[in-house]
Design an enzyme around this catalytic site. Structure first.
Site, PDB file in Angstrom:
ATOM      1  N   VAL A  23      26.039  44.040  37.884  1.00  0.00           N
ATOM      2  CA  VAL A  23      25.175  45.957  37.708  1.00  0.00           C
ATOM      3  C   VAL A  23      23.949  44.414  37.090  1.00  0.00           C
ATOM      4  CG1 VAL A  23      24.603  46.758  35.963  1.00  0.00           C
ATOM      5  CG2 VAL A  23      27.007  46.252  36.346  1.00  0.00           C
ATOM      6  N   HIS A  37      31.735  42.278  35.781  1.00  0.00           N
ATOM      7  CA  HIS A  37      30.608  43.236  36.056  1.00  0.00           C
ATOM      8  C   HIS A  37      30.007  43.148  35.177  1.00  0.00           C
ATOM      9  CE1 HIS A  37      34.103  46.493  35.473  1.00  0.00           C
ATOM     10  NE2 HIS A  37      35.002  45.640  36.494  1.00  0.00           N
ATOM     11  N   GLY A  69      22.637  41.668  37.277  1.00  0.00           N
ATOM     12  CA  GLY A  69      22.457  40.177  37.112  1.00  0.00           C
ATOM     13  C   GLY A  69      22.778  38.965  35.407  1.00  0.00           C
ATOM     14  N   ASP A  94      46.840  31.469  40.332  1.00  0.00           N
ATOM     15  CA  ASP A  94      47.428  30.455  41.338  1.00  0.00           C
ATOM     16  C   ASP A  94      47.034  31.341  42.958  1.00  0.00           C
ATOM     17  OD1 ASP A  94      49.363  32.342  41.284  1.00  0.00           O
ATOM     18  OD2 ASP A  94      50.548  31.429  40.810  1.00  0.00           O
ATOM     19  N   SER A 152      53.695  36.250  39.582  1.00  0.00           N
ATOM     20  CA  SER A 152      53.349  35.093  39.064  1.00  0.00           C
ATOM     21  C   SER A 152      51.701  35.506  37.397  1.00  0.00           C
ATOM     22  CB  SER A 152      52.166  33.644  39.494  1.00  0.00           C
ATOM     23  OG  SER A 152      51.687  33.586  39.814  1.00  0.00           O
ATOM     24  N   THR A 202      44.830  37.372  40.902  1.00  0.00           N
ATOM     25  CA  THR A 202      46.120  36.984  40.736  1.00  0.00           C
ATOM     26  C   THR A 202      46.098  36.917  38.676  1.00  0.00           C
ATOM     27  OG1 THR A 202      47.664  34.437  40.868  1.00  0.00           O
ATOM     28  CG2 THR A 202      44.520  34.571  39.803  1.00  0.00           C
TER      29      THR A 202
END
Length: 319
Positions: free
Chosen positions: A71, A67, A73, A246, A241, A195
């Protein structure tokens, strides 16, 4: 859609202007070798403490980094608190950022500044980049070199924040990431950051009522979750998970168990399906491409003294 078009018309020229190759060229993994020699071990220790206190801290820190970079940098402007309330983190798109991510960086900054040699010598932007790497690694992901040498930005406004949404299709995702100098492969690899982490029902609830790309039993389970907690319901972005970095996220997409529409579209669209299949079957390939992509992301909008950068004494406030 209107906010995305507004972003293209108004804010992209400014973003392109700060994506200076000369600024990115100042970055080096050894930038602090003589300034704060133990920087990386100090930050990693602080991140370990944060993760021990809350499992939310790792995904929150990773998301905070994206975030921030996407926006204005990678300048830690997302952390600035402006007295008038006009700052990035209070924008609609940033309201979902978890406090644990901010606290991880603030605590790491305190740990760094507690060493006399390092005090006020390391930018919040670099600490955020290191904390992101450590959050990924300590969650089971790759341990990669972080390029350092960013300065902190001084400007943070609500209006500058326009980010991808959970209903974006492949074209919108590619449009957004290409403006950051990132390819479709980079975008798919960075999406794998999902993930770890969660999303509230408001971000996926609309998909549970008949989205043909969502597995029906998965949709039913999500409907029950959100019905039981209409105001505070959430689900893991990777239900297989959820606390481990992963490739299970991509395996979920292959069976219609992507939580966000913008995630599931990576598999439902044949133009990106091959990369999802690769990452689902080859975790090493995912890790390699993720490292390449997040390194490229970390070069976006790097601030220098010439472009108004500084080393903030407190990550929350301009000096």
């Amino acid at each position: 859609m209107r906010s995305f078009v507004h972003f293209l018309a108004v804010f992209l020229p400014a973003l392109v202007a700060i994506m200076s190759p000369m600024a990115a060229a100042q970055l080096s993994p050894n930038y602090y070798a003589n300034i704060c020699p133990n920087l990386e071990s100090i930050v990693r220790g602080a991140v370990q403490q944060s993760m021990a206190q809350s499992p939310v801290s790792a995904p929150a820190t990773l998301r905070l980094f994206f975030h921030d970079c996407a926006v204005q940098g990678c300048d830690a402007s997302v952390m600035i608190i402006n007295p008038n309330g006009d700052d990035e983190w209070r924008s609609t798109d940033d309201q979902t950022l978890k406090p644990e991510g901010f606290l991880t960086v603030v605590n790491a900054k305190k740990a760094v500044d507690s060493v006399p040699q390092c005090k006020n010598q390391v930018s919040c932007a670099d600490i955020l980049a290191l904390a992101t790497r450590d959050s990924v690694f300590l969650s089971g992901g790759p341990n990669y070199q972080v390029e350092l040498g960013r300065l902190d930005g001084r400007v943070s406004t609500r209006a500058s924040v326009n980010l991808p949404h959970g209903n974006f299709n492949l074209d919108l995702l590619n449009d957004f990431f290409s403006r950051l100098g990132l390819s479709q492969t980079d975008m798919i690899a960075l999406s794998g950051g999902h993930t770890i982490g969660v999303a509230s029902c408001s971000f996926f609830g609309n998909r549970t009522g008949g989205d043909p790309t969502m597995d029906s039993s998965f949709a039913s389970s999500l409907r029950n979750t959100c019905a039981a907690n209409p105001a505070s319901g959430f689900a893991f972005l990777d239900g297989a998970s959820p606390l481990r970095f992963d490739n299970a996220f991509y395996q979920n997409l292959r069976i219609g168990r992507g939580l966000l529409g913008s995630d599931q579209t990576l598999y439902s669209d044949p133009r990106s399906r091959g990369t999802v299949d690769l990452y689902a079957s080859n975790q090493g390939a995912f890790f390699n491409d993720f490292v390449n992509a997040i390194t490229k992301l970390g070069r976006v909008g790097v601030k220098t003294a010439a472009t108004g950068g500084e080393i903030r004494r407190d990550c929350r406030f301009q000096n």
